[in-house]
Design a protein around this motif. Structure first.
Motif, PDB file in Angstrom:
ATOM      1  N   VAL A 120     -58.560  49.236  29.427  1.00  0.00           N
ATOM      2  CA  VAL A 120     -58.747  49.899  30.724  1.00  0.00           C
ATOM      3  C   VAL A 120     -57.385  50.384  31.203  1.00  0.00           C
ATOM      4  O   VAL A 120     -56.406  49.622  31.177  1.00  0.00           O
ATOM      5  CB  VAL A 120     -59.362  48.930  31.757  1.00  0.00           C
ATOM      6  N   VAL A 121     -57.337  51.641  31.655  1.00  0.00           N
ATOM      7  CA  VAL A 121     -56.069  52.205  32.112  1.00  0.00           C
ATOM      8  C   VAL A 121     -56.325  53.217  33.235  1.00  0.00           C
ATOM      9  O   VAL A 121     -57.269  53.997  33.152  1.00  0.00           O
ATOM     10  CB  VAL A 121     -55.305  52.872  30.936  1.00  0.00           C
ATOM     11  N   PRO A 122     -55.506  53.179  34.283  1.00  0.00           N
ATOM     12  CA  PRO A 122     -55.622  54.221  35.310  1.00  0.00           C
ATOM     13  C   PRO A 122     -55.324  55.594  34.687  1.00  0.00           C
ATOM     14  O   PRO A 122     -54.388  55.726  33.881  1.00  0.00           O
ATOM     15  CB  PRO A 122     -54.556  53.831  36.338  1.00  0.00           C
ATOM     16  N   GLY A 123     -56.101  56.576  35.063  1.00  0.00           N
ATOM     17  CA  GLY A 123     -55.955  57.914  34.512  1.00  0.00           C
ATOM     18  C   GLY A 123     -54.546  58.470  34.590  1.00  0.00           C
ATOM     19  O   GLY A 123     -54.031  58.981  33.590  1.00  0.00           O
ATOM     20  N   PRO A 124     -53.866  58.382  35.752  1.00  0.00           N
ATOM     21  CA  PRO A 124     -52.502  58.912  35.841  1.00  0.00           C
ATOM     22  C   PRO A 124     -51.522  58.230  34.876  1.00  0.00           C
ATOM     23  O   PRO A 124     -50.629  58.866  34.343  1.00  0.00           O
ATOM     24  CB  PRO A 124     -52.112  58.657  37.293  1.00  0.00           C
ATOM     25  N   GLN A 125     -51.709  56.943  34.651  1.00  0.00           N
ATOM     26  CA  GLN A 125     -50.837  56.216  33.725  1.00  0.00           C
ATOM     27  C   GLN A 125     -51.037  56.725  32.297  1.00  0.00           C
ATOM     28  O   GLN A 125     -50.077  56.912  31.554  1.00  0.00           O
ATOM     29  CB  GLN A 125     -51.117  54.721  33.810  1.00  0.00           C
ATOM     30  N   TRP A 126     -52.286  56.959  31.911  1.00  0.00           N
ATOM     31  CA  TRP A 126     -52.605  57.473  30.571  1.00  0.00           C
ATOM     32  C   TRP A 126     -52.014  58.874  30.394  1.00  0.00           C
ATOM     33  O   TRP A 126     -51.385  59.174  29.386  1.00  0.00           O
ATOM     34  CB  TRP A 126     -54.115  57.467  30.367  1.00  0.00           C
ATOM     35  N   SER A 127     -52.174  59.716  31.396  1.00  0.00           N
ATOM     36  CA  SER A 127     -51.665  61.091  31.329  1.00  0.00           C
ATOM     37  C   SER A 127     -50.140  61.123  31.277  1.00  0.00           C
ATOM     38  O   SER A 127     -49.553  61.922  30.554  1.00  0.00           O
ATOM     39  CB  SER A 127     -52.142  61.900  32.531  1.00  0.00           C
ATOM     40  N   ALA A 128     -49.500  60.268  32.052  1.00  0.00           N
ATOM     41  CA  ALA A 128     -48.037  60.251  32.124  1.00  0.00           C
ATOM     42  C   ALA A 128     -47.397  59.752  30.835  1.00  0.00           C
ATOM     43  O   ALA A 128     -46.222  60.021  30.586  1.00  0.00           O
ATOM     44  CB  ALA A 128     -47.585  59.388  33.299  1.00  0.00           C
ATOM     45  N   ALA A 129     -48.159  59.051  30.017  1.00  0.00           N
ATOM     46  CA  ALA A 129     -47.609  58.483  28.790  1.00  0.00           C
ATOM     47  C   ALA A 129     -47.255  59.554  27.766  1.00  0.00           C
ATOM     48  O   ALA A 129     -46.494  59.293  26.840  1.00  0.00           O
ATOM     49  CB  ALA A 129     -48.590  57.482  28.191  1.00  0.00           C
ATOM     50  N   GLY A 130     -47.806  60.751  27.904  1.00  0.00           N
ATOM     51  CA  GLY A 130     -47.488  61.836  26.983  1.00  0.00           C
ATOM     52  C   GLY A 130     -48.223  61.722  25.663  1.00  0.00           C
ATOM     53  O   GLY A 130     -49.102  60.888  25.495  1.00  0.00           O
ATOM     54  N   PRO A 131     -47.836  62.556  24.703  1.00  0.00           N
ATOM     55  CA  PRO A 131     -48.588  62.643  23.451  1.00  0.00           C
ATOM     56  C   PRO A 131     -48.285  61.542  22.435  1.00  0.00           C
ATOM     57  O   PRO A 131     -49.015  61.370  21.480  1.00  0.00           O
ATOM     58  CB  PRO A 131     -48.171  64.005  22.892  1.00  0.00           C
ATOM     59  N   GLY A 132     -47.215  60.793  22.617  1.00  0.00           N
ATOM     60  CA  GLY A 132     -46.845  59.763  21.649  1.00  0.00           C
ATOM     61  C   GLY A 132     -47.663  58.502  21.815  1.00  0.00           C
ATOM     62  O   GLY A 132     -48.629  58.455  22.582  1.00  0.00           O
ATOM     63  N   PRO A 133     -47.269  57.444  21.116  1.00  0.00           N
ATOM     64  CA  PRO A 133     -47.972  56.163  21.243  1.00  0.00           C
ATOM     65  C   PRO A 133     -47.963  55.685  22.690  1.00  0.00           C
ATOM     66  O   PRO A 133     -46.994  55.888  23.414  1.00  0.00           O
ATOM     67  CB  PRO A 133     -47.156  55.220  20.352  1.00  0.00           C
ATOM     68  N   TYR A 134     -49.038  55.042  23.079  1.00  0.00           N
ATOM     69  CA  TYR A 134     -49.206  54.546  24.445  1.00  0.00           C
ATOM     70  C   TYR A 134     -48.627  53.138  24.534  1.00  0.00           C
ATOM     71  O   TYR A 134     -49.044  52.229  23.806  1.00  0.00           O
ATOM     72  CB  TYR A 134     -50.690  54.560  24.811  1.00  0.00           C
ATOM     73  N   ALA A 135     -47.662  52.956  25.437  1.00  0.00           N
ATOM     74  CA  ALA A 135     -47.009  51.659  25.608  1.00  0.00           C
ATOM     75  C   ALA A 135     -46.964  51.322  27.096  1.00  0.00           C
ATOM     76  O   ALA A 135     -46.015  51.677  27.783  1.00  0.00           O
ATOM     77  CB  ALA A 135     -45.607  51.692  25.018  1.00  0.00           C
ATOM     78  N   PRO A 136     -47.990  50.649  27.620  1.00  0.00           N
ATOM     79  CA  PRO A 136     -47.991  50.295  29.046  1.00  0.00           C
ATOM     80  C   PRO A 136     -46.905  49.274  29.363  1.00  0.00           C
ATOM     81  O   PRO A 136     -46.310  48.667  28.462  1.00  0.00           O
ATOM     82  CB  PRO A 136     -49.382  49.706  29.261  1.00  0.00           C
ATOM     83  N   ALA A 137     -46.672  49.055  30.639  1.00  0.00           N
ATOM     84  CA  ALA A 137     -45.634  48.129  31.096  1.00  0.00           C
ATOM     85  C   ALA A 137     -45.822  46.722  30.528  1.00  0.00           C
ATOM     86  O   ALA A 137     -44.840  46.021  30.269  1.00  0.00           O
ATOM     87  CB  ALA A 137     -45.605  48.091  32.614  1.00  0.00           C
ATOM     88  N   SER A 138     -47.064  46.304  30.303  1.00  0.00           N
ATOM     89  CA  SER A 138     -47.304  44.948  29.792  1.00  0.00           C
ATOM     90  C   SER A 138     -46.704  44.743  28.402  1.00  0.00           C
ATOM     91  O   SER A 138     -46.378  43.614  28.032  1.00  0.00           O
ATOM     92  CB  SER A 138     -48.800  44.626  29.757  1.00  0.00           C
ATOM     93  N   LEU A 139     -46.538  45.814  27.645  1.00  0.00           N
ATOM     94  CA  LEU A 139     -45.940  45.679  26.314  1.00  0.00           C
ATOM     95  C   LEU A 139     -44.492  45.198  26.441  1.00  0.00           C
ATOM     96  O   LEU A 139     -44.062  44.304  25.720  1.00  0.00           O
ATOM     97  CB  LEU A 139     -46.021  46.996  25.551  1.00  0.00           C
ATOM     98  N   ALA A 140     -43.760  45.762  27.394  1.00  0.00           N
ATOM     99  CA  ALA A 140     -42.373  45.346  27.604  1.00  0.00           C
ATOM    100  C   ALA A 140     -42.282  43.988  28.306  1.00  0.00           C
ATOM    101  O   ALA A 140     -41.472  43.137  27.937  1.00  0.00           O
ATOM    102  CB  ALA A 140     -41.628  46.395  28.421  1.00  0.00           C
ATOM    103  N   SER A 141     -43.144  43.758  29.302  1.00  0.00           N
ATOM    104  CA  SER A 141     -43.036  42.531  30.095  1.00  0.00           C
ATOM    105  C   SER A 141     -43.684  41.309  29.439  1.00  0.00           C
ATOM    106  O   SER A 141     -43.217  40.185  29.623  1.00  0.00           O
ATOM    107  CB  SER A 141     -43.639  42.746  31.490  1.00  0.00           C
ATOM    108  N   GLU A 142     -44.771  41.522  28.681  1.00  0.00           N
ATOM    109  CA  GLU A 142     -45.490  40.388  28.094  1.00  0.00           C
ATOM    110  C   GLU A 142     -45.490  40.395  26.570  1.00  0.00           C
ATOM    111  O   GLU A 142     -45.909  39.431  25.940  1.00  0.00           O
ATOM    112  CB  GLU A 142     -46.938  40.376  28.600  1.00  0.00           C
TER     113      GLU A 142
END
Length: 105
Positions: A5-27
């Motif tokens: 599950v991801v907020p639409g703006p977060q998905w769009s802002a990630a760009g065309p490359g691999p998707y790495a949400p904040a939890s990847l860095a923090s957790e």
């Protein structure tokens, strides 16, 4: 297949490359769900007040290129220990609100 599950703006802002949400860095991993039902439960628990659009990604584990570990107490959840490759996302569905709850496909 696993779900994220991801907020639409977060998905769009990630760009065309691999998707790495904040939890990847923090957790160290990306939170996912085993099925649509548990993904909707996550959407309603963690994103109850989030504005639309809220998206549900269906992800093919075989195409991830990152390790998936099933972790958790009680019910195990798939955790992706790396970014989500865009070609691993086989469906992006928009969730909608009904009666104050997120529902989806």
């Amino acid at each position: 297949m696993i779900f994220h599950v991801v907020p639409g703006p977060q998905w769009s802002a990630a760009g065309p490359g691999p998707y790495a949400p904040a939890s990847l860095a923090s957790e160290g991993f990306v939170h996912c769900s085993a099925d649509r039902t548990s993904a909707l439960a996550v959407a309603n628990a963690l994103y109850a007040d989030a504005p639309a659009p809220l998206l549900l990604l269906r992800v093919d584990e075989a195409k991830l290129g990152a390790e998936v570990r099933w972790e958790g107490k009680g019910q195990a959840f798939p955790h992706v220990h790396g970014p989500i490759a865009r070609d691993a996302v086989v469906e992006v569905a928009e969730l909608r609100r009904e009666g104050g709850r997120w529902v989806g496909p």
